[in-house]
Scaffold this active site. Structure first.
Site, PDB file in Angstrom:
ATOM      1  CD  GLU A 108      34.112  62.919  12.762  1.00 25.37           C
ATOM      2  OE1 GLU A 108      35.034  62.505  13.464  1.00 25.37           O
ATOM      3  OE2 GLU A 108      33.125  62.222  12.481  1.00 25.37           O
ATOM      4  CB  CYS A 121      28.755  63.209   3.878  1.00 26.06           C
ATOM      5  SG  CYS A 121      27.705  63.243   5.336  1.00 26.06           S
ATOM      6  CB  CYS A 128      23.232  67.067  16.462  1.00 28.25           C
ATOM      7  SG  CYS A 128      21.587  67.126  15.685  1.00 28.25           S
ATOM      8  CB  CYS A 132      18.219  60.792  16.897  1.00 25.90           C
ATOM      9  SG  CYS A 132      17.275  62.098  16.074  1.00 25.90           S
ATOM     10  CB  CYS A 135      22.301  59.802  15.701  1.00 25.32           C
ATOM     11  SG  CYS A 135      23.440  60.904  14.848  1.00 25.32           S
ATOM     12  N   GLY A 183      24.961  67.531  12.818  1.00 27.13           N
ATOM     13  CA  GLY A 183      24.057  68.660  12.957  1.00 27.13           C
ATOM     14  C   GLY A 183      22.721  68.490  12.271  1.00 27.13           C
ATOM     15  CD  GLU A 184      17.518  69.086  11.409  1.00 26.98           C
ATOM     16  OE1 GLU A 184      17.693  67.862  11.342  1.00 26.98           O
ATOM     17  OE2 GLU A 184      16.967  69.745  10.485  1.00 26.98           O
ATOM     18  CB  SER A 240      15.648  61.624   9.562  1.00 30.79           C
ATOM     19  OG  SER A 240      16.832  61.962   8.883  1.00 30.79           O
ATOM     20  CG  LEU A 241       8.919  58.895   8.629  1.00 34.71           C
ATOM     21  CD1 LEU A 241       8.394  60.290   8.919  1.00 34.71           C
ATOM     22  CD2 LEU A 241       8.049  58.205   7.578  1.00 34.71           C
ATOM     23  CG  HIS A 242      14.787  57.203  11.293  1.00 36.66           C
ATOM     24  ND1 HIS A 242      15.494  56.678  10.236  1.00 36.66           N
ATOM     25  CD2 HIS A 242      15.419  58.356  11.622  1.00 36.66           C
ATOM     26  CE1 HIS A 242      16.507  57.484   9.947  1.00 36.66           C
ATOM     27  NE2 HIS A 242      16.491  58.506  10.755  1.00 36.66           N
ATOM     28  CB  CYS A 359      24.276  57.251   8.176  1.00 35.54           C
ATOM     29  SG  CYS A 359      24.094  57.621   6.471  1.00 35.54           S
TER      30      CYS A 359
HETATM   31  N1  SAH Z   1      20.171  65.842  11.361  1.00 32.68           N
HETATM   32  C1  SAH Z   1      19.855  65.447  10.014  1.00 32.68           C
HETATM   33  C2  SAH Z   1      21.078  65.049   9.192  1.00 32.68           C
HETATM   34  C3  SAH Z   1      22.074  64.121   9.774  1.00 32.68           C
HETATM   35  S1  SAH Z   1      22.215  62.421   9.630  1.00 32.68           S
HETATM   36  C4  SAH Z   1      18.870  64.313  10.036  1.00 32.68           C
HETATM   37  O1  SAH Z   1      18.684  63.712  11.074  1.00 32.68           O
HETATM   38  O2  SAH Z   1      18.247  64.050   9.010  1.00 32.68           O
HETATM   39  C5  SAH Z   1      21.838  61.687   8.154  1.00 32.68           C
HETATM   40  C6  SAH Z   1      20.994  60.425   8.356  1.00 32.68           C
HETATM   41  O3  SAH Z   1      21.665  59.385   9.098  1.00 32.68           O
HETATM   42  C7  SAH Z   1      19.697  60.712   9.110  1.00 32.68           C
HETATM   43  O4  SAH Z   1      18.641  60.099   8.438  1.00 32.68           O
HETATM   44  C8  SAH Z   1      19.947  60.028  10.427  1.00 32.68           C
HETATM   45  O5  SAH Z   1      18.752  59.718  11.100  1.00 32.68           O
HETATM   46  C9  SAH Z   1      20.736  58.810  10.005  1.00 32.68           C
HETATM   47  N2  SAH Z   1      21.408  58.125  11.098  1.00 32.68           N
HETATM   48  C10 SAH Z   1      21.756  58.622  12.297  1.00 32.68           C
HETATM   49  N3  SAH Z   1      22.361  57.676  13.037  1.00 32.68           N
HETATM   50  C11 SAH Z   1      22.398  56.558  12.297  1.00 32.68           C
HETATM   51  C12 SAH Z   1      22.915  55.251  12.500  1.00 32.68           C
HETATM   52  N4  SAH Z   1      23.519  54.923  13.639  1.00 32.68           N
HETATM   53  N5  SAH Z   1      22.798  54.368  11.497  1.00 32.68           N
HETATM   54  C13 SAH Z   1      22.197  54.712  10.336  1.00 32.68           C
HETATM   55  N6  SAH Z   1      21.704  55.916  10.079  1.00 32.68           N
HETATM   56  C14 SAH Z   1      21.795  56.830  11.047  1.00 32.68           C
END
Ligand code: SAH
Length: 367
Positions: A108, A121, A128, A132, A135, A183-184, A240-242, A359
């Site tokens: 997508e 995007c 992927c 996580c 996601c 994807g990563e 993507s730290l989180h 996202c």
């Molecule tokens: N794989 C890469 C790029 C993809 S996603 C990465 O993880 O960075 C882009 C961003 O969306 C990432 O920061 C990811 O952690 C975040 N993301 C994933 N699932 C999400 C969700 N349900 N709500 C908000 N952000 C999310």
């Protein structure tokens, strides 16, 4: 289905799609055209048509003889992406496309028009392998890597539809590309770096988008982040730290068990040192999981004094997830705590939520 915590770094090998013009740089294109028995300058004409004029209809290429157009199309311009579903929201300003690839894999891309800019995007893998738990893409595992051309074609498809005036707001141009779809990106390093060059290369070889307009987001594959810095690839890095602490990040971003918060941030600062470019830290705010004021303070401790910007993302809902976005007051407190330490913070909008285009929601179903 992946097991909880399972990580897949190597994509399954599947039949590669046919080679495409966009897999090649300008010198390789000239060679490919010569190999077809045509003059090298045809490569420049074709590049100008494909990437500058955005014309994907060879019948319009009046500067190339008709028989040569057919030869070039047959050899270098296979159809890589076929739209299977196009769905929009925000009165047409957000458009998600589900694409079918040559082998049936689905990916997508999402086009988002804002006042003064248009962001596309794009996906770098079908599925992927990073797993996580919040996601949607991670839940179905990794199908395969995309090629450079499959990645760039997503951006070009957006550019063409904007040029044709198909997106609400009239004809326009793509200003930003974010590798934040499926994807990563750094797990598909070579194809992604090739795509970044194609996006950044000056016309007619590429699209001529500046490094500030090309953002690659990663879970934090440290050796690859170092490679990006060494190679000075022209892009903006987002991490993507989180979570600021390993205990929580181990559960939210499972690759943290391989490269922890300290190692990921060291690699990020290595990138800012090498390039002078600000790194973006992504932090999805999840209610009562990672949104406590003390975690904002801990995050600030890690970031303060660095060339960095924090992008908070209210969690977007995904099927079956028990988690939800933070309360507005907790989000506000989180922002304020960071700002109080002088850290630049923005809260990302939730564009495309209602079409599962925000996202973390890209799962490539055709339903
Ligand atoms: N794989 C890469 C790029 C993809 S996603 C990465 O993880 O960075 C882009 C961003 O969306 C990432 O920061 C990811 O952690 C975040 N993301 C994933 N699932 C999400 C969700 N349900 N709500 C908000 N952000 C999310």
């Amino acid at each position: 289905m992946p097991e909880p915590g399972e990580l897949v770094f190597e994509a399954p090998k599947r039949g590669k799609p046919p080679v495409h013009l966009l897999d090649l740089d300008q010198a390789q294109r000239r060679q490919a055209v010569v190999d077809l028995g045509l003059p090298a300058f045809r490569a420049d004409q074709v590049s100008r048509q494909w990437l500058t004029r955005l014309s994907d209809d060879v019948d319009e290429w009046s500067d190339v003889p008709a028989d040569q157009r057919a030869t070039i199309q047959g050899a270098l311009l296979p159809t890589l992406l076929t739209p299977v579903r196009v769905i929009d929201c925000d009165a047409g300003a957000t458009v998600k496309t589900v694409w079918k690839l040559h082998d049936g894999a689905l990916v997508e891309s999402v086009l988002m028009r804002y006042p003064g800019r248009v962001t596309v995007c794009i996906s770098s893998q079908a599925g992927c392998g990073m797993n996580c738990p919040f996601c949607a893409t991670g839940q179905a595992g990794l199908t395969r890597n995309l090629t450079t051309a499959e990645i760039v074609e997503q951006a070009l498809a957006g550019a063409r539809s904007l040029q044709r005036g198909e997106v609400a707001g009239g004809p326009g141009r793509v200003s930003n590309i974010v590798f934040m779809g499926m994807g990563e990106p750094l797990a598909n390093y070579n194809a992604v770096v090739g795509a970044v060059h194609r996006l950044n290369d000056p016309q007619p070889g590429g699209l001529g988008i500046g490094a500030r307009g090309i953002t690659v987001s990663t879970v934090g594959l440290v050796p690859r982040m170092k490679q990006l810095a060494d190679e000075k690839v022209p892009l903006t890095l987002a991490v993507s730290l989180h979570a600021p602490d390993d205990e929580l990040r181990d559960t939210l971003v499972p690759v943290n068990t391989r490269w922890n918060v300290g190692e990921v941030l060291d690699a990020a600062w290595g990138y800012t040192d090498a390039t002078g470019r600000r790194v973006s830290i992504e932090y999805a705010l999840i209610k009562d999981i990672n949104d406590q004021a003390w975690r904002a303070d801990l995050l600030a401790d890690l970031l303060v004094g660095h060339l960095v910007h924090v992008n908070l993302i209210p969690l977007n809902p995904t099927p079956g997830s028990k988690w939800t976005a933070s309360r507005p007051e907790d989000e506000r407190t989180f922002v304020r705590r960071l700002e109080a330490r002088g850290i630049a913070v923005t809260v990302r909008d939730t564009r495309g939520r209602e079409i599962d285009g925000a996202c973390g929601q890209l799962a490539a179903t055709t339903a």
